[in-house]
Scaffold this motif. Structure first.
Motif, PDB file in Angstrom:
ATOM      1  N   ARG A  69       7.658   8.711  10.251  1.00  0.00           N
ATOM      2  CA  ARG A  69       7.806   9.252  11.605  1.00  0.00           C
ATOM      3  C   ARG A  69       6.489   9.285  12.370  1.00  0.00           C
ATOM      4  O   ARG A  69       6.454   9.759  13.510  1.00  0.00           O
ATOM      5  CB  ARG A  69       8.431  10.652  11.524  1.00  0.00           C
ATOM      6  N   LEU A  70       5.417   8.793  11.765  1.00  0.00           N
ATOM      7  CA  LEU A  70       4.139   8.645  12.451  1.00  0.00           C
ATOM      8  C   LEU A  70       4.054   7.236  13.049  1.00  0.00           C
ATOM      9  O   LEU A  70       4.799   6.346  12.638  1.00  0.00           O
ATOM     10  CB  LEU A  70       2.986   8.860  11.470  1.00  0.00           C
ATOM     11  N   PRO A  71       3.168   7.016  14.019  1.00  0.00           N
ATOM     12  CA  PRO A  71       3.008   5.659  14.552  1.00  0.00           C
ATOM     13  C   PRO A  71       2.686   4.673  13.436  1.00  0.00           C
ATOM     14  O   PRO A  71       1.941   4.983  12.502  1.00  0.00           O
ATOM     15  CB  PRO A  71       1.834   5.809  15.527  1.00  0.00           C
ATOM     16  N   HIS A  72       3.257   3.489  13.525  1.00  0.00           N
ATOM     17  CA  HIS A  72       3.011   2.463  12.520  1.00  0.00           C
ATOM     18  C   HIS A  72       1.528   2.081  12.528  1.00  0.00           C
ATOM     19  O   HIS A  72       0.887   2.087  13.581  1.00  0.00           O
ATOM     20  CB  HIS A  72       3.874   1.236  12.805  1.00  0.00           C
ATOM     21  N   PRO A  73       0.954   1.750  11.357  1.00  0.00           N
ATOM     22  CA  PRO A  73      -0.475   1.371  11.306  1.00  0.00           C
ATOM     23  C   PRO A  73      -0.836   0.258  12.274  1.00  0.00           C
ATOM     24  O   PRO A  73      -1.937   0.242  12.827  1.00  0.00           O
ATOM     25  CB  PRO A  73      -0.653   0.923   9.847  1.00  0.00           C
ATOM     26  N   ALA A  74       0.077  -0.685  12.507  1.00  0.00           N
ATOM     27  CA  ALA A  74      -0.219  -1.773  13.447  1.00  0.00           C
ATOM     28  C   ALA A  74      -0.386  -1.237  14.856  1.00  0.00           C
ATOM     29  O   ALA A  74      -1.251  -1.704  15.611  1.00  0.00           O
ATOM     30  CB  ALA A  74       0.903  -2.812  13.411  1.00  0.00           C
ATOM     31  N   PRO A 102       8.483 -14.940   6.807  1.00  0.00           N
ATOM     32  CA  PRO A 102       7.034 -14.967   6.560  1.00  0.00           C
ATOM     33  C   PRO A 102       6.644 -13.903   5.542  1.00  0.00           C
ATOM     34  O   PRO A 102       7.358 -12.912   5.359  1.00  0.00           O
ATOM     35  CB  PRO A 102       6.434 -14.667   7.933  1.00  0.00           C
ATOM     36  N   SER A 103       5.532 -14.109   4.883  1.00  0.00           N
ATOM     37  CA  SER A 103       5.087 -13.143   3.870  1.00  0.00           C
ATOM     38  C   SER A 103       4.003 -12.217   4.397  1.00  0.00           C
ATOM     39  O   SER A 103       3.536 -11.332   3.678  1.00  0.00           O
ATOM     40  CB  SER A 103       4.551 -13.890   2.640  1.00  0.00           C
ATOM     41  N   GLY A 104       3.607 -12.400   5.650  1.00  0.00           N
ATOM     42  CA  GLY A 104       2.535 -11.597   6.216  1.00  0.00           C
ATOM     43  C   GLY A 104       2.979 -10.189   6.585  1.00  0.00           C
ATOM     44  O   GLY A 104       4.143  -9.817   6.434  1.00  0.00           O
ATOM     45  N   PRO A 105       2.045  -9.369   7.080  1.00  0.00           N
ATOM     46  CA  PRO A 105       2.353  -7.979   7.430  1.00  0.00           C
ATOM     47  C   PRO A 105       3.312  -7.883   8.610  1.00  0.00           C
ATOM     48  O   PRO A 105       3.469  -8.831   9.386  1.00  0.00           O
ATOM     49  CB  PRO A 105       0.979  -7.393   7.778  1.00  0.00           C
ATOM     50  N   VAL A 106       3.948  -6.719   8.746  1.00  0.00           N
ATOM     51  CA  VAL A 106       4.869  -6.462   9.856  1.00  0.00           C
ATOM     52  C   VAL A 106       4.270  -5.376  10.746  1.00  0.00           C
ATOM     53  O   VAL A 106       3.374  -4.628  10.332  1.00  0.00           O
ATOM     54  CB  VAL A 106       6.256  -6.035   9.344  1.00  0.00           C
ATOM     55  N   LEU A 166       5.470   2.903   0.310  1.00  0.00           N
ATOM     56  CA  LEU A 166       4.358   2.147  -0.247  1.00  0.00           C
ATOM     57  C   LEU A 166       3.081   2.383   0.546  1.00  0.00           C
ATOM     58  O   LEU A 166       1.986   2.431  -0.019  1.00  0.00           O
ATOM     59  CB  LEU A 166       4.697   0.648  -0.270  1.00  0.00           C
ATOM     60  N   HIS A 167       3.211   2.543   1.863  1.00  0.00           N
ATOM     61  CA  HIS A 167       2.018   2.794   2.671  1.00  0.00           C
ATOM     62  C   HIS A 167       1.427   4.160   2.352  1.00  0.00           C
ATOM     63  O   HIS A 167       0.215   4.298   2.187  1.00  0.00           O
ATOM     64  CB  HIS A 167       2.351   2.695   4.154  1.00  0.00           C
ATOM     65  N   ALA A 168       2.288   5.181   2.253  1.00  0.00           N
ATOM     66  CA  ALA A 168       1.807   6.530   1.976  1.00  0.00           C
ATOM     67  C   ALA A 168       1.201   6.628   0.580  1.00  0.00           C
ATOM     68  O   ALA A 168       0.222   7.343   0.360  1.00  0.00           O
ATOM     69  CB  ALA A 168       2.951   7.537   2.119  1.00  0.00           C
ATOM     70  N   ALA A 169       1.781   5.900  -0.382  1.00  0.00           N
ATOM     71  CA  ALA A 169       1.276   5.936  -1.760  1.00  0.00           C
ATOM     72  C   ALA A 169       0.009   5.108  -1.920  1.00  0.00           C
ATOM     73  O   ALA A 169      -0.730   5.297  -2.888  1.00  0.00           O
ATOM     74  CB  ALA A 169       2.349   5.430  -2.720  1.00  0.00           C
ATOM     75  N   GLY A 170      -0.229   4.177  -1.004  1.00  0.00           N
ATOM     76  CA  GLY A 170      -1.472   3.402  -1.054  1.00  0.00           C
ATOM     77  C   GLY A 170      -1.651   2.606  -2.324  1.00  0.00           C
ATOM     78  O   GLY A 170      -2.773   2.467  -2.816  1.00  0.00           O
ATOM     79  N   GLY A 171      -0.543   2.096  -2.889  1.00  0.00           N
ATOM     80  CA  GLY A 171      -0.649   1.305  -4.111  1.00  0.00           C
ATOM     81  C   GLY A 171      -0.857   2.128  -5.366  1.00  0.00           C
ATOM     82  O   GLY A 171      -1.162   1.583  -6.421  1.00  0.00           O
ATOM     83  N   ARG A 172      -0.644   3.451  -5.268  1.00  0.00           N
ATOM     84  CA  ARG A 172      -0.931   4.324  -6.412  1.00  0.00           C
ATOM     85  C   ARG A 172       0.322   4.756  -7.173  1.00  0.00           C
ATOM     86  O   ARG A 172       0.248   5.614  -8.048  1.00  0.00           O
ATOM     87  CB  ARG A 172      -1.711   5.558  -5.935  1.00  0.00           C
ATOM     88  N   LEU A 173       1.479   4.175  -6.839  1.00  0.00           N
ATOM     89  CA  LEU A 173       2.684   4.475  -7.620  1.00  0.00           C
ATOM     90  C   LEU A 173       2.597   3.753  -8.955  1.00  0.00           C
ATOM     91  O   LEU A 173       2.556   2.521  -8.998  1.00  0.00           O
ATOM     92  CB  LEU A 173       3.932   4.007  -6.871  1.00  0.00           C
ATOM     93  N   THR A 174       2.567   4.487 -10.037  1.00  0.00           N
ATOM     94  CA  THR A 174       2.476   3.860 -11.349  1.00  0.00           C
ATOM     95  C   THR A 174       3.818   3.242 -11.732  1.00  0.00           C
ATOM     96  O   THR A 174       4.853   3.530 -11.133  1.00  0.00           O
ATOM     97  CB  THR A 174       2.048   4.884 -12.411  1.00  0.00           C
ATOM     98  N   GLU A 175       3.813   2.417 -12.762  1.00  0.00           N
ATOM     99  CA  GLU A 175       4.965   1.592 -13.117  1.00  0.00           C
ATOM    100  C   GLU A 175       6.289   2.355 -13.274  1.00  0.00           C
ATOM    101  O   GLU A 175       7.308   1.918 -12.739  1.00  0.00           O
ATOM    102  CB  GLU A 175       4.652   0.816 -14.396  1.00  0.00           C
ATOM    103  N   PRO A 176       6.341   3.499 -13.922  1.00  0.00           N
ATOM    104  CA  PRO A 176       7.656   4.147 -14.083  1.00  0.00           C
ATOM    105  C   PRO A 176       8.261   4.610 -12.766  1.00  0.00           C
ATOM    106  O   PRO A 176       9.474   4.777 -12.665  1.00  0.00           O
ATOM    107  CB  PRO A 176       7.357   5.342 -14.996  1.00  0.00           C
ATOM    108  N   HIS A 177       7.426   4.851 -11.747  1.00  0.00           N
ATOM    109  CA  HIS A 177       7.902   5.433 -10.497  1.00  0.00           C
ATOM    110  C   HIS A 177       8.136   4.394  -9.404  1.00  0.00           C
ATOM    111  O   HIS A 177       8.678   4.729  -8.355  1.00  0.00           O
ATOM    112  CB  HIS A 177       6.901   6.476 -10.002  1.00  0.00           C
TER     113      HIS A 177
END
Length: 297
Positions: A228-233, A114-118, A71-82
């Motif tokens: 395998r890259l450092p986490h965004p946090a 919690p519902s916040g970021p990890v 989900l992070h790599a796709a940046g919210g751009r995965l359309t509904e079928p995928h």
């Protein structure tokens, strides 16, 4: 245990995790079939919902920000079928879907999730080695390096340069962008010391995508690298520490810090320690971040 079986797939919840298995129906997307079964820990969930329609409904999982490298790599751009976190539900199974939602929500409440970021990925990302052919190239990833090979349709500048090998240590970021309208998509790797971005058509670190059936599979390569890259946090903490270190300079002795500011800095030190112990921050990154906080104290 709660379970719902549909042509679109099967979801099973055992109280600790959800097992999402794509269906074998011809309408199930190629990306979901290639991604295969997903095990989503309860701690990765921010919520679940069920949307009813006249002929069919849809179950949706909402993951916590930063929990899934796909989900992070796709940046919210995965359309509904995928999107692997959606399930098409037939009309006669609405009752089962509602029961499933209640079971997951009750577990989230009981476990006080919690519902916040990890600050670390809770899903492993696609398995490697992985190879995908789409657009003007073929992307291979074995967990240590990315290799880009060009098809005959690629621009002369790419073809003349030959295959491109990118060690994981040199990759700073990865981006997957699907085609939209008349705009082509791409899979792009940002590499250390590389010149500024050029259009994917000419970029030797990018595969240009033209909107064909296999394009979404490049999101799997992006996710496998992202995992395998450092986490965004961790990157955010490091950038904050570097910025504080660069802007620090000798100055007149400041007034004693307020008690609440001191407490906030202590909390920050504890957070950095947890990131270091969990392996998110390296020894060097932890030392740099800690020194920046101590200077502020």
């Amino acid at each position: 245990m709660a379970e719902i079986i549909q042509k679109d797939g099967t979801w099973v919840f055992d109280g600790d995790a959800l097992r999402l298995t794509p269906g074998r129906d011809k309408n199930v997307s190629l990306l979901r079939r290639e991604l295969g079964e997903l095990l989503v820990p309860l701690a990765a969930l921010a919520g679940i919902s069920f949307e009813q329609g006249k002929k069919s409904g849809r179950l949706r999982l909402r993951l916590r920000d930063g929990a899934d490298p796909l989900l992070h790599a796709a940046g919210g751009r995965l359309t509904e079928p995928h999107d692997p976190y959606q399930l098409l539900v037939e009309f006669d199974r609405y009752g089962v879907a509602e029961y499933f939602v209640d079971e997951v929500r009750n577990a989230l409440l009981l476990d006080q999730v919690p519902s916040g970021p990890v600050d670390a990925y809770l899903l492993p990302g696609p398995s490697v080695p992985l190879s995908v052919s789409a657009g003007d190239g073929v992307a291979h990833f074995d967990g240590e390096q990315v290799r880009l090979e060009w098809k005959w349709q690629a621009e002369d500048a790419k073809s003349a340069a030959g295959p491109r090998t990118l060690p994981l240590a040199d990759i700073v970021a990865v981006e997957w962008q699907p085609s939209a309208g008349l705009e082509n998509g791409h899979l792009r790797f940002t590499v250390r010391a590389a010149p500024g971005k050029v259009p994917p058509k000419y970029d030797p670190n990018a595969v240009e995508l033209w909107g064909f059936k296999r394009d979404p599979l490049m999101a799997l390569v992006a996710a496998a690298v992202q995992a395998r890259l450092p986490h965004p946090a961790a990157r955010a903490a490091l950038e904050e520490a570097r910025a504080a270190d660069e802007t620090s300079a000798p100055a007149p002795a400041p007034a004693p810090a307020a008690e609440d500011d001191h407490d906030a800095l202590l909390r920050r030190l504890r957070e950095l320690g947890e990131l270091h112990r969990s392996g998110v921050l390296t020894d060097e990154e932890f030392t740099l971040a800690k020194q920046a906080v101590l200077k502020r104290m």
